[in-house]
Scaffold this motif. Structure first.
Motif, short mmCIF file in Angstrom:
data_model
loop_
_atom_site.label_atom_id
_atom_site.label_comp_id
_atom_site.label_asym_id
_atom_site.label_seq_id
_atom_site.Cartn_x
_atom_site.Cartn_y
_atom_site.Cartn_z
N ASP A 30 0.84 -1.18 0.09
CA ASP A 30 0.03 0.12 0.18
C ASP A 30 0.73 1.09 -0.07
O ASP A 30 1.61 1.56 1.06
CB ASP A 30 -1.05 0.03 1.34
N ALA B 219 0.25 4.19 0.62
CA ALA B 219 0.17 5.07 1.77
C ALA B 219 0.56 4.72 3.10
O ALA B 219 0.49 5.40 4.06
CB ALA B 219 -1.21 5.27 1.80
N ARG B 220 1.23 3.51 3.05
CA ARG B 220 1.79 2.95 4.58
C ARG B 220 3.25 2.74 4.24
O ARG B 220 3.90 2.66 3.06
CB ARG B 220 1.09 1.64 4.63
N ASN B 221 3.83 2.99 5.49
CA ASN B 221 5.25 2.88 5.52
C ASN B 221 5.85 1.39 5.52
O ASN B 221 5.36 0.47 6.16
CB ASN B 221 5.61 3.73 6.83
N ILE B 222 6.79 1.34 4.83
CA ILE B 222 7.60 0.02 4.64
C ILE B 222 8.92 0.10 4.67
O ILE B 222 9.54 1.19 3.86
CB ILE B 222 6.95 -0.93 3.89
N GLY C 299 -4.11 0.19 -3.02
CA GLY C 299 -4.86 0.27 -1.69
C GLY C 299 -6.15 1.22 -1.97
O GLY C 299 -6.09 1.58 -3.09
N GLN D 202 -7.26 3.97 0.39
CA GLN D 202 -7.20 5.26 1.14
C GLN D 202 -5.83 5.92 1.00
O GLN D 202 -4.87 5.30 0.92
CB GLN D 202 -7.42 4.98 2.74
N ASP D 203 -6.11 7.20 0.63
CA ASP D 203 -4.83 8.02 0.71
C ASP D 203 -3.97 7.70 -0.37
O ASP D 203 -2.53 7.91 -0.39
CB ASP D 203 -4.26 8.20 1.81
N ASN E 4 2.67 9.25 -3.68
CA ASN E 4 3.22 7.94 -2.99
C ASN E 4 3.39 6.83 -3.70
O ASN E 4 4.17 6.03 -3.61
CB ASN E 4 2.47 7.83 -1.76
N ASN F 171 -1.76 -6.88 4.41
CA ASN F 171 -1.74 -6.38 5.84
C ASN F 171 -0.79 -6.82 6.65
O ASN F 171 0.21 -6.40 7.43
CB ASN F 171 -2.97 -6.41 6.52
N TYR G 76 2.77 -5.61 7.11
CA TYR G 76 3.11 -4.47 8.15
C TYR G 76 3.04 -4.79 9.48
O TYR G 76 3.31 -3.84 10.41
CB TYR G 76 2.07 -3.27 7.69
N TRP H 147 6.56 -9.89 10.15
CA TRP H 147 6.41 -9.90 8.66
C TRP H 147 7.48 -10.68 7.87
O TRP H 147 7.10 -11.41 7.07
CB TRP H 147 6.66 -8.56 8.05
#
Ligand code: 1GP
Length: 236
Positions: free
Chosen positions: A19, A21-24, A44, A46-47, A52, A217, A220, A224
């Motif tokens: 995603d 919008a998520r940090n990895i 993803g 959202q956002d 990004n 998911n 994250y 992981w």
């Protein structure tokens, strides 16, 4: 008969969905590159932005250069260059035709002349977790029984000839009986399953019926590395 090269997803058993919008961290991206997964999807609900998505794509070009990279499009304005393909969801059980064809027609009206159709894969989605952001966004009828879901699947497969059917339980582990019934009904469509896979056992349970598992998911979460290793092991 279409060649496997023109339809690489047919050979995929395990796909990682990241995603934008998520940090990895870089370590996770390198581990994904070396894990034995078959492809990476960027997508993803959202956002999601062009910025990004492009930033994550740039990191993946550097850290996972040998894996197929596909963008799963949820917003036409976020489409990036430099991916191997584009997966376009068509939400079969959406509450509004916008998510079946309306948003697609609008995007084509705006960007049609730039679209490389040879890189496009249409996915017939059944959204099945009422708590998921995608269920809310598309007002999906998530209450389908296994028989009803299988009937949607048969329509997508036999009537609309969709190449991929995607059972989307995003955020929760789905009903293996429903997945099994859908798998029994689909003849030609390739079956993706995504939702709540975070262990060897869950991956085995769904891999028994689905052609390709999508892991999102759980990558994250703190464990992981284990998720990655065990879910790949389950399908290979
Ligand atoms: C989400 O189907 C994918 O679009 C994977 O689901 O995030 O629950 O693993 P999870």
């Amino acid at each position: 008969m279409m060649s496997a090269l023109a339809h690489p997803w047919r050979a995929w058993r395990h796909v990682v969905k990241l995603d934008p919008a998520r940090n990895i961290c870089d370590d996770a991206l390198v581990a994904i590159a070396e894990s034995g997964t078959d492809a990476i999807f960027l997508g993803g609900t959202q956002d999601i932005t062009y910025e990004n998505t492009n930033a994550l794509l740039g990191r993946l070009h550097r850290l996972a250069p040998n894996l197929p990279l596909w963008q799963e499009i949820s917003l036409a304005d976020a489409v990036v260059d430099g991916v191997d393909g584009y997966a376009i969801p068509v939400v079969l059980n959406a509450g509004s035709p916008a998510w079946m064809i309306g948003a697609h027609a609008k995007a084509i009206e705006k960007y049609g002349s730039w679209i490389d159709w040879s890189k496009v894969l249409v996915e017939g989605y059944l959204v099945l977790n009422p708590q998921a952001a995608v269920a809310e966004l598309t007002a999906a009828d998530t209450s389908l029984t296994p028989r009803e879901a299988a009937s949607y699947a048969a329509a997508a497969d036999a009537l609309f000839s969709l190449p991929v059917l995607y059972l989307e339980y995003s955020g929760t582990f789905g009903d293996p009986d429903l997945v099994a019934e859908v798998a029994r009904t689909t003849r030609r469509s390739h079956l993706f399953y995504g939702g709540g896979i975070d262990s060897y056992e869950k991956a085995v349970a769904m891999a028994e019926h689905a052609d390709t598992l999508v892991i999102g998911n759980a990558l994250y979460a703190e464990n992981w590395r284990t998720v990655l290793r065990e879910t790949v092991r389950a399908v290979k």
